[in-house]
Design a protein around this motif. Sequence first.
Motif, mmCIF file in Angstrom:
data_model
loop_
_atom_site.group_PDB
_atom_site.id
_atom_site.type_symbol
_atom_site.label_atom_id
_atom_site.label_comp_id
_atom_site.label_asym_id
_atom_site.label_seq_id
_atom_site.Cartn_x
_atom_site.Cartn_y
_atom_site.Cartn_z
ATOM 1 N N HIS A 1 0.798 -1.227 0.000
ATOM 2 C CA HIS A 1 0.000 0.000 0.000
ATOM 3 C C HIS A 1 0.831 1.279 0.000
ATOM 4 C CE1 HIS A 1 -3.781 -2.023 0.259
ATOM 5 N NE2 HIS A 1 -3.430 -2.681 1.348
ATOM 6 N N LYS B 1 3.039 3.943 -1.497
ATOM 7 C CA LYS B 1 3.426 4.392 -2.829
ATOM 8 C C LYS B 1 4.747 5.138 -2.746
ATOM 9 C CE LYS B 1 -0.655 3.785 -5.020
ATOM 10 N NZ LYS B 1 -0.891 3.074 -6.203
ATOM 11 N N THR C 1 3.857 0.870 -6.035
ATOM 12 C CA THR C 1 3.948 0.490 -4.626
ATOM 13 C C THR C 1 5.355 0.000 -4.317
ATOM 14 O OG1 THR C 1 3.254 -1.779 -5.005
ATOM 15 C CG2 THR C 1 1.518 -0.176 -4.570
#
Length: 69
Positions: free
Chosen positions: A49, A51, A61
């Motif tokens: 999750h 980035k 990611t």
Amino acid sequence: MPQTRKRNTYELRSREVQEVLSKPPSHLILWSNLIIVFVFVIALILFSHIKIPAKKTGNQTLLEYLLKK
């Protein structure tokens, strides 16, 4: 002389005490394994999750970035 003293302290322990000391409790092993697995799962979830900005490839990611290398 220190060797005989060390040997005597081990010989003073009873058979029951030696049994307890030789085998770790199973619940301790179970919980430690569960905690390790839990930490790895949480790390994978976080890596998928988060980035990271990359100049050439755009936003991806952290897990995608690590798997491409």
